[in-house]
Design a protein around this motif. Sequence first.
Motif: not given
Length: 295
Positions: A23-44
């Motif tokens: 949830p901490i990683f997801l919280w960081g990404y959710a606060l950017t309010e960005a679309d799902i991208n390649r970096n999100f999948i790979y980073g997770l």
Amino acid sequence: MLLENLRSTFFHLRFNVSLAFLPIFLWGYALTEADINRNFIYGLLVLHFLIYPAINGVYAYFDGRKGVVYGLRNVKPASKFTLIISLLLLFVGVYLSTKINTAYFGVVISLVVLSFLFSHPSTGIKTKPFYAILTLALTYGLLGFIAGWVCAFDLKSLLNPFSIGGALSSAGFAGGLYTLSLVYRISEDSNLTGSLFIEKLGSAATFKFSKIILLVSGVIATVVIAAKFTLYELIGVIIYFLFGFIGIERFEKNFYLQKEWQNYKTVVSINLTNSILLSIYLIFRILMVNYLFID
């Protein structure tokens, strides 16, 4: 022998711990309010299926603890085999992090260095409550949050009040929850070694600290959600936090009546429940932003 080593290594990689901090990683990404991208999948995948498990394995090797949990699960302490597998996962994770972006690579390197300093007995960090909790808060909390953030934006964009509040709440949650999750190691029948900060804190101080830091972190996170997300989400999160504190209070009351194995199962249950529920919510929100159902 090989099967036994593989079984032991899989246990010590502690994928459940990696899941607990998702949830901490997801919280960081959710606060950017960005679309799902390649970096999100790979980073997770890199962080939670390579880096965190590898760090857990290295920690287990240097810890070398024999306790009730290991005995009941019939799992031997981490061996050199565990260390080698963990280092291989670590090298692969660090290499793949370079394919995401420079900021993410920097986060991973910082996380690895701090984790090694925490794990290695020569530093003495894990025996000192203040430094141990601070290191855990920085690694799993602050750096875990930043890892999610930089999958969408650069570090400069992080410097605004609500993003900083999100990062601070992550650090607090990681420090508080990780400390609480170790309390089973000082149960009535635990094999105390004096090599872990939780033994110096004691159970009463552990619960007190965890509740205070989690309360402060919850308030900060609530303020951020109130400013960034919807009213329905705010109400839901407040209710969730209230139930969470009730659960911790119940655990504290039962802690002194249970043995180490029972307390360990309670800790795992709390961590997995928290992780699954928050991860589902945050993934759902990220999907809703991606498909333009919410702004």
